[in-house]
Design a protein around this motif. Structure first.
Motif, PDB file in Angstrom:
ATOM      1  N   VAL A 289       0.808  -1.132   0.002  1.00 63.65           N
ATOM      2  CA  VAL A 289       0.002  -0.089   0.037  1.00 63.65           C
ATOM      3  C   VAL A 289       1.010   1.188  -0.086  1.00 63.65           C
ATOM      4  O   VAL A 289       1.997   1.315   0.758  1.00 63.65           O
ATOM      5  CB  VAL A 289      -0.998   0.090   1.434  1.00 63.65           C
ATOM      6  CG1 VAL A 289      -1.808   1.184   1.206  1.00 63.65           C
ATOM      7  CG2 VAL A 289      -1.680  -1.173   1.253  1.00 63.65           C
TER       8      VAL A 289
ATOM      9  N   ASP B 109      -7.759  -2.557  -5.775  1.00 61.86           N
ATOM     10  CA  ASP B 109      -8.472  -1.313  -5.802  1.00 61.86           C
ATOM     11  C   ASP B 109      -9.326  -1.455  -4.515  1.00 61.86           C
ATOM     12  O   ASP B 109     -10.319  -2.283  -4.613  1.00 61.86           O
ATOM     13  CB  ASP B 109      -9.624  -1.524  -7.330  1.00 61.86           C
ATOM     14  CG  ASP B 109     -10.219  -0.189  -7.208  1.00 61.86           C
ATOM     15  OD1 ASP B 109     -10.262   0.642  -6.418  1.00 61.86           O
ATOM     16  OD2 ASP B 109     -10.907  -0.061  -7.860  1.00 61.86           O
ATOM     17  N   PHE B 110      -8.918  -0.738  -3.589  1.00 63.43           N
ATOM     18  CA  PHE B 110      -9.751  -0.526  -2.450  1.00 63.43           C
ATOM     19  C   PHE B 110     -11.038   0.387  -2.392  1.00 63.43           C
ATOM     20  O   PHE B 110     -11.652   0.813  -1.310  1.00 63.43           O
ATOM     21  CB  PHE B 110      -8.860  -0.441  -1.235  1.00 63.43           C
ATOM     22  CG  PHE B 110      -7.827  -1.557  -1.027  1.00 63.43           C
ATOM     23  CD1 PHE B 110      -8.067  -2.678  -1.323  1.00 63.43           C
ATOM     24  CD2 PHE B 110      -6.466  -1.168  -0.317  1.00 63.43           C
ATOM     25  CE1 PHE B 110      -7.089  -3.667  -1.030  1.00 63.43           C
ATOM     26  CE2 PHE B 110      -5.425  -2.116  -0.364  1.00 63.43           C
ATOM     27  CZ  PHE B 110      -6.103  -3.540  -0.613  1.00 63.43           C
TER      28      PHE B 110
ATOM     29  N   THR C 295     -11.339   6.588  -2.459  1.00 63.65           N
ATOM     30  CA  THR C 295     -10.697   7.272  -1.419  1.00 63.65           C
ATOM     31  C   THR C 295      -9.444   6.690  -0.958  1.00 63.65           C
ATOM     32  O   THR C 295      -8.947   7.252   0.130  1.00 63.65           O
ATOM     33  CB  THR C 295     -11.417   7.775  -0.390  1.00 63.65           C
ATOM     34  OG1 THR C 295     -12.138   6.619   0.245  1.00 63.65           O
ATOM     35  CG2 THR C 295     -12.998   8.430  -0.959  1.00 63.65           C
ATOM     36  N   SER C 296      -9.213   5.499  -1.262  1.00 62.21           N
ATOM     37  CA  SER C 296      -8.116   4.621  -0.797  1.00 62.21           C
ATOM     38  C   SER C 296      -6.938   4.732  -1.429  1.00 62.21           C
ATOM     39  O   SER C 296      -7.014   5.103  -2.656  1.00 62.21           O
ATOM     40  CB  SER C 296      -8.446   3.170  -0.677  1.00 62.21           C
ATOM     41  OG  SER C 296      -9.861   2.980   0.016  1.00 62.21           O
ATOM     42  N   PRO C 297      -5.585   4.491  -0.948  1.00 64.32           N
ATOM     43  CA  PRO C 297      -4.357   4.660  -1.694  1.00 64.32           C
ATOM     44  C   PRO C 297      -4.124   3.730  -2.531  1.00 64.32           C
ATOM     45  O   PRO C 297      -4.913   2.564  -2.522  1.00 64.32           O
ATOM     46  CB  PRO C 297      -3.367   4.827  -0.491  1.00 64.32           C
ATOM     47  CG  PRO C 297      -4.061   3.882   0.623  1.00 64.32           C
ATOM     48  CD  PRO C 297      -5.660   4.208   0.673  1.00 64.32           C
TER      49      PRO C 297
ATOM     50  N   ALA D  15      -2.526   0.313  -4.078  1.00 62.46           N
ATOM     51  CA  ALA D  15      -2.139  -0.681  -3.679  1.00 62.46           C
ATOM     52  C   ALA D  15      -1.779  -1.944  -4.479  1.00 62.46           C
ATOM     53  O   ALA D  15      -2.337  -1.853  -5.878  1.00 62.46           O
ATOM     54  CB  ALA D  15      -3.177  -1.283  -2.270  1.00 62.46           C
TER      55      ALA D  15
ATOM     56  N   ARG E 221     -12.595  -4.093   0.742  1.00 65.78           N
ATOM     57  CA  ARG E 221     -13.543  -3.078   0.652  1.00 65.78           C
ATOM     58  C   ARG E 221     -14.557  -3.379   1.801  1.00 65.78           C
ATOM     59  O   ARG E 221     -15.125  -2.764   2.751  1.00 65.78           O
ATOM     60  CB  ARG E 221     -13.771  -2.620  -0.442  1.00 65.78           C
ATOM     61  CG  ARG E 221     -13.074  -1.929  -1.214  1.00 65.78           C
ATOM     62  CD  ARG E 221     -13.706  -1.148  -2.492  1.00 65.78           C
ATOM     63  NE  ARG E 221     -14.577  -2.053  -3.281  1.00 65.78           N
ATOM     64  CZ  ARG E 221     -14.177  -2.706  -4.607  1.00 65.78           C
ATOM     65  NH1 ARG E 221     -12.820  -2.468  -4.929  1.00 65.78           N
ATOM     66  NH2 ARG E 221     -14.849  -3.335  -5.133  1.00 65.78           N
TER      67      ARG E 221
ATOM     68  N   LEU F 284     -13.600  -3.484   5.382  1.00 63.36           N
ATOM     69  CA  LEU F 284     -13.186  -2.228   6.012  1.00 63.36           C
ATOM     70  C   LEU F 284     -14.492  -1.152   5.897  1.00 63.36           C
ATOM     71  O   LEU F 284     -14.261   0.083   6.040  1.00 63.36           O
ATOM     72  CB  LEU F 284     -11.967  -1.672   5.522  1.00 63.36           C
ATOM     73  CG  LEU F 284     -10.646  -2.340   6.001  1.00 63.36           C
ATOM     74  CD1 LEU F 284      -9.508  -1.744   5.466  1.00 63.36           C
ATOM     75  CD2 LEU F 284     -10.583  -2.771   7.491  1.00 63.36           C
TER      76      LEU F 284
ATOM     77  N   LEU G  52     -15.444   0.305   3.066  1.00 62.11           N
ATOM     78  CA  LEU G  52     -14.709   1.423   2.324  1.00 62.11           C
ATOM     79  C   LEU G  52     -15.783   1.685   1.102  1.00 62.11           C
ATOM     80  O   LEU G  52     -16.754   0.865   0.539  1.00 62.11           O
ATOM     81  CB  LEU G  52     -13.445   1.111   1.538  1.00 62.11           C
ATOM     82  CG  LEU G  52     -12.376   0.726   2.588  1.00 62.11           C
ATOM     83  CD1 LEU G  52     -11.111   0.237   1.990  1.00 62.11           C
ATOM     84  CD2 LEU G  52     -11.952   2.044   3.461  1.00 62.11           C
TER      85      LEU G  52
END
Length: 239
Positions: free
Chosen positions: A129, A190-191, A194-196, A198, A231, A234, A236
């Motif tokens: 990540v 792909d998380f 809005t996620s960094p 990875a 996702r 968490l 997400l």
């Protein structure tokens, strides 16, 4: 007489059989240099004997036998490739089913980075990540590594996944296991929007386990399932 469509051979080539025979005697290696002619030449209807007679029929049979051997070899290679593809597909399906049995987020990460290694027949698996290592110390454990921002684009370019053979693996991807890795496969994770950024990384000690010519569809599928699982655990936002 010509029929308006075809013309006699003599009028086309300007040669008669005597001249052709004389030319062939001067070039006895013609069939060696042009073995494809054996496919259009007609062999004698009856076997002939004598020291001055070339057995064209035997020559053609030998050529066809060689071609049959080559085709058989190609067929065996295709069969082996089909078996390997089927085996890889079955392993990926088993990995996905295993992931569905995770009892917690930590359990899912352990499955992906530890249990999958034997199932997928690799030596090390990492979840990478991008972000600030100082601010993400709590996730940099148990097969999860924090990479500098932009590192994944540097590795993958615009591609969703790549396979690399005979590579020198970086310790910031595989940690202490980097020294083992001689080939690997990398796929984006792909998380959510809005996620960094990875990445999933699979490393092998076999130099040719992964090769640039390999298809990455199964790897992309596996990464897609893992991204959705993260996702889900968490909670997400969906992409």
């Amino acid at each position: 007489m010509a029929d308006g469509i075809t013309a006699p051979a003599a009028s086309i080539t300007g040669l008669d059989e005597t001249e052709v025979i004389a030319w062939l005697k001067q070039h006895p290696d013609l069939l060696t240099r042009h073995p494809d002619l054996c496919e259009v030449l007609l062999p004698p209807a009856q076997p002939h004997s004598g020291n001055n007679v070339v057995d064209l029929q035997r020559f053609m049979v030998q050529k066809l036998q060689g071609e049959l051997t080559r085709i058989s070899h190609v067929g065996s290679e295709l069969l082996d490739a089909s078996r390997q593809n089927l085996s890889a597909t079955q392993r990926v399906h088993a990995a996905v089913l295993m992931l569905l049995e995770a009892g917690s987020f930590e359990h899912m990460v352990h499955m992906a980075t530890q249990d999958w290694t034997d199932l997928l027949e690799v030596d090390v698996i990492s979840l990478c990540v991008e972000g600030d290592p100082e601010r993400m110390k709590d996730i940099a454990t148990g097969g999860v590594f924090v990479l500098p921002n932009g590192a994944i684009d540097t590795l993958l370019g615009a591609l969703p996944a790549i396979a690399r053979d005979k590579c020198e693996a970086a310790d910031w991807i595989y940690g202490p296991a980097a020294g083992l890795v001689r080939s690997d496969a990398l796929a984006r994770l792909d998380f959510g929007p809005t996620s960094p950024a990875a990445m999933l990384a699979l490393g092998s000690r076999e130099p040719d386990k992964f090769q640039p010519s390999q298809g990455t569809e199964l790897l992309q599928f596996l990464a897609g399932v893992l991204g959705r699982s993260v996702r889900s655990w968490l909670d997400l936002p969906q992409p």
